[in-house]
Design a protein around this motif. Structure first.
Motif, short mmCIF file in Angstrom:
data_model
loop_
_atom_site.label_atom_id
_atom_site.label_comp_id
_atom_site.label_asym_id
_atom_site.label_seq_id
_atom_site.Cartn_x
_atom_site.Cartn_y
_atom_site.Cartn_z
N LEU A 260 0.83 -1.20 0.00
CA LEU A 260 0.00 0.00 0.00
C LEU A 260 0.87 1.26 0.00
CD1 LEU A 260 -2.78 1.35 0.17
CD2 LEU A 260 -2.67 1.10 2.67
N THR A 261 1.97 1.21 0.72
CA THR A 261 2.86 2.37 0.78
C THR A 261 3.43 2.68 -0.60
OG1 THR A 261 3.45 1.88 3.06
CG2 THR A 261 4.95 3.32 1.83
N VAL A 262 3.90 1.65 -1.31
CA VAL A 262 4.47 1.86 -2.65
C VAL A 262 3.39 2.39 -3.59
CG1 VAL A 262 5.50 0.69 -4.64
CG2 VAL A 262 6.26 0.13 -2.33
N ILE A 263 2.17 1.88 -3.47
CA ILE A 263 1.07 2.35 -4.33
C ILE A 263 0.76 3.82 -4.04
CG2 ILE A 263 -1.40 2.09 -4.80
CD1 ILE A 263 -1.04 -0.92 -4.33
N LEU A 264 0.71 4.19 -2.78
CA LEU A 264 0.42 5.59 -2.41
C LEU A 264 1.56 6.52 -2.85
CD1 LEU A 264 -1.13 5.12 1.15
CD2 LEU A 264 -2.33 5.68 -0.97
N LEU A 265 2.80 6.06 -2.73
CA LEU A 265 3.92 6.86 -3.22
C LEU A 265 3.83 7.07 -4.73
CD1 LEU A 265 6.84 5.32 -1.11
CD2 LEU A 265 5.98 7.67 -0.95
N GLU A 266 3.34 6.05 -5.42
CA GLU A 266 3.14 6.17 -6.86
C GLU A 266 2.06 7.20 -7.17
OE1 GLU A 266 3.44 5.74 -10.86
OE2 GLU A 266 4.77 4.79 -9.40
N PHE A 267 0.95 7.14 -6.44
CA PHE A 267 -0.16 8.09 -6.67
C PHE A 267 0.25 9.53 -6.37
CE2 PHE A 267 -3.48 4.58 -6.10
CZ PHE A 267 -3.70 4.51 -7.47
N THR A 268 1.18 9.72 -5.47
CA THR A 268 1.63 11.08 -5.12
C THR A 268 2.84 11.52 -5.94
OG1 THR A 268 2.95 10.14 -3.30
CG2 THR A 268 0.73 10.94 -2.77
N ASP A 269 3.14 10.76 -7.03
CA ASP A 269 4.25 11.09 -7.95
C ASP A 269 5.60 11.12 -7.24
OD1 ASP A 269 2.59 11.35 -10.19
OD2 ASP A 269 2.15 13.45 -9.75
N SER A 270 5.74 10.32 -6.21
CA SER A 270 6.98 10.33 -5.43
C SER A 270 8.11 9.55 -6.08
CB SER A 270 6.71 9.77 -4.03
OG SER A 270 5.80 10.60 -3.33
N TYR A 271 7.83 8.92 -7.24
CA TYR A 271 8.88 8.24 -7.98
C TYR A 271 9.33 9.02 -9.21
CZ TYR A 271 7.93 4.22 -5.00
OH TYR A 271 7.79 3.39 -3.92
N GLN A 272 8.83 10.25 -9.35
CA GLN A 272 9.28 11.10 -10.45
C GLN A 272 10.71 11.58 -10.18
OE1 GLN A 272 7.47 11.63 -13.28
NE2 GLN A 272 6.02 10.17 -12.40
N MET A 273 11.48 11.79 -11.24
CA MET A 273 12.87 12.19 -11.09
C MET A 273 13.01 13.51 -10.33
SD MET A 273 15.25 10.19 -12.06
CE MET A 273 14.60 8.53 -11.97
N ALA A 274 12.10 14.45 -10.56
CA ALA A 274 12.18 15.75 -9.87
C ALA A 274 12.07 15.57 -8.36
CB ALA A 274 11.08 16.67 -10.38
N VAL A 275 11.25 14.59 -7.92
CA VAL A 275 11.09 14.31 -6.49
C VAL A 275 12.31 13.56 -5.95
CG1 VAL A 275 9.67 13.12 -4.78
CG2 VAL A 275 8.58 14.32 -6.69
N LEU A 276 12.79 12.61 -6.74
CA LEU A 276 13.92 11.81 -6.28
C LEU A 276 15.19 12.64 -6.13
CD1 LEU A 276 13.44 8.53 -8.37
CD2 LEU A 276 12.75 9.00 -6.03
N ARG A 277 15.30 13.70 -6.92
CA ARG A 277 16.49 14.54 -6.83
C ARG A 277 16.49 15.42 -5.57
NH1 ARG A 277 16.02 14.73 -12.70
NH2 ARG A 277 17.99 14.07 -13.65
N LYS A 278 15.30 15.71 -5.01
CA LYS A 278 15.20 16.60 -3.85
C LYS A 278 14.31 15.96 -2.78
CE LYS A 278 15.82 20.72 -6.71
NZ LYS A 278 15.22 22.00 -7.17
N PRO A 279 14.77 14.90 -2.13
CA PRO A 279 13.91 14.17 -1.18
C PRO A 279 13.53 14.99 0.04
CG PRO A 279 16.16 13.36 -1.08
CD PRO A 279 16.10 14.28 -2.25
#
Length: 512
Positions: A96-115
């Protein structure tokens, strides 16, 4: 079946005008010294951002599972048997956590560059997953069965893992981008002011993962400057095809205006054979299409003309398919291959296996294994002279194994090693001809077959287009079926072709 036309999205009038124009491409274009030097810098494969974010999803899921299991072991001890309530909670909460992170665009490169800038989002997602688990346990009336200390321990350790993993990924992504390990390599097609405007727009984009490798344009230096926005013009369009095969290019961006339909069509007719994404710059166009027609680099809109087939996770799935079914095939046919090897050795002098150079993915030359079916001193490694009915070069055993396609069984090892796929367009010998013409001279766009890895069997073969290609029509039909396969690929399609192949091999009319 209709032949695939790469210009079908343009108006009939534009297509007619292009077809009437003379094709001026040079079939034997050679790269200049500067272009060769640049291409040599980009021969190493890169990591796709899609693959990086996908692997992060898997790793994050596994680490959250591990954190839950370790918290359980620390609080309750090593279980003597599975506690299904805890197992379901750990698995469900991690997923569920991975799914919610996906829904919140938390795997986009812009997010990954600035955690750190998105730490609040991570905390809300992780807390939301725990709230959902707590609510589920209330409704299932088993909340009293769970340890509160385990729940709290997993919550704290899990959040530390999420944040820590993303801090590590941010540093890795920065290093990979700096070293050229993770980037999308692009070539600008077309020069002048339009190309300069496009390049300047791309350079303004924050966290841009595009590396521009150079510019190619058919116009001379008077109409198209040799250097545009600091990037050199490396050659014309015909030379671009050779450049894209020598280098690991991911994308071609055509910077011509849509109003120049004839020039756009002329370029696309040449470029669509390459296994790359082809985009048409739309940042300066007043025409507007449906949103799905566009992709973006930052805020720069591009029209999607062609996509590289079987890319990213599709290629991983296809490679796994090849490995699994190649091993199954080798195991099933091992007795047949052993008996064939003995028969070949007893029938005539020479090696058991025959290696032939053929065109592989991206037009690269590969060596394909076959059981030797000809007399050793009359073998034709280049296949310049096709085997015909009653060919005296074929041995007695050779006639049988060619008729039944047993001679192709060693190609299971090619598929296992990775230079062939189990299913794909059949690789033709580098000198294969039809009426003294190379296949490339018979079929316009023939090399589009090489946009994917060639196969041991293919859609054309199970539709009857196997054996001798003694007419232009046969090679055209084989190419047509191969292109249909490329455009409609799926794992289910591969499985269908693989399962139908033994049945189709019973028709031996064209195999000799």
């Amino acid at each position: 079946m209709n032949q695939i036309d790469p210009t079908s999205r343009f108006t009939p009038d534009a297509v007619r005008r292009f077809e009437e124009a003379k094709d001026e491409r040079s079939k034997n274009a050679e790269l200049g010294s500067v272009a060769r030097q640049v291409a040599s810098q980009y021969r190493r494969d890169t990591m796709s951002p899609v693959m990086v974010s996908g692997k992060l999803r898997i790793l994050e899921f596994l680490l959250l599972l591990l954190a839950g299991a370790l918290a359980y072991t620390y609080r309750i001890g090593v279980p003597q048997q599975f506690d299904w309530d805890y197992l379901a909670a750990i698995f469900g909460g991690s997923l569920l956590t991975v799914i919610l992170l996906e829904f919140t665009d938390s795997y986009q490169m812009a997010v990954l560059r600035k955690p750190l800038a998105h730490m609040r989002t991570f905390a809300l997602v992780w807390s939301g997953a725990f709230a959902a688990m707590a609510l589920a346990s209330v409704f299932m009336k088993n909340s009293a069965d769970f340890s509160r200390l385990w729940f709290a321990g997993w919550y704290v350790s899990g959040f530390i893992i999420i944040l820590g993993l993303r801090l590590v990924m941010a540093r890795l992504i920065k290093r990979w981008a700096r070293n050229g390990v993770m980037e999308r390599r692009a070539v600008i097609v077309g020069g002048g002011q339009a190309a300069e405007t496009l390049i300047r727009s791309l350079e303004k984009q924050a966290d841009n993962d595009i590396r521009i490798c150079g510019i190619f344009d058919d116009r001379d230096d008077r109409r198209s400057p040799p250097i545009v926005a600091g990037y050199p013009k490396l050659g014309n369009i015909s030379e671009l095809i050779e450049f894209a095969r020598a280098a690991r290019i991911d994308m071609l961006i055509v910077s011509l205006p849509l109003t120049a339909e004839a020039r756009v069509l002329s370029m696309l007719k040449k470029l669509w054979v390459l296994p790359v994404d082809i985009r048409l710059s739309a940042h300066s166009s007043e025409l507007r299409f449906r949103p799905r027609a566009y992709s973006y680099i930052g805020s720069v809109p591009l029209l999607d003309i062609f996509d590289k087939p079987i890319n990213d996770w599709d290629s991983v799935a296809k490679r796994a398919f090849d490995i699994i079914f190649s091993l199954i095939g080798i195991a099933l046919f091992a007795p047949v291959m052993l008996a064939t090897a003995i028969a070949i050795k007893l029938d005539s002098k020479g090696p058991i296996l025959f290696k032939q150079k053929r065109h592989g993915f991206n037009n690269e030359v590969i060596e394909v294994y076959k059981f030797r079916s000809m007399y050793a001193d009359q073998s034709d490694p280049t296949a310049k002279r096709a085997v015909t009915k009653g060919d005296p070069r074929v041995t007695r055993v050779g006639r049988v194994i060619r008729k039944t396609s047993i001679d192709e069984l060693p190609q299971f090892f090619n598929a296992l090693l990775g230079n062939l796929s189990l299913v794909g367009p059949r690789p033709h010998a580098v000198a294969a001809q039809s009426h003294n013409l190379l296949y490339t001279e018979v079929v316009d766009g023939y090399f589009a077959r090489h946009k994917v890895k060639p196969g041991v069997t293919g859609w054309a073969q199970i539709n009857g287009w196997r054996g001798e290609m003694d007419t232009d029509e046969k090679i055209k039909k084989r190419t047509e079926f191969d292109l249909f396969y490329i455009e409609n690929w799926s794992l289910w399609f591969d499985l269908k072709i693989l399962l139908m192949t033994p049945i189709r091999l019973l028709d031996t009319e064209n195999a000799y």
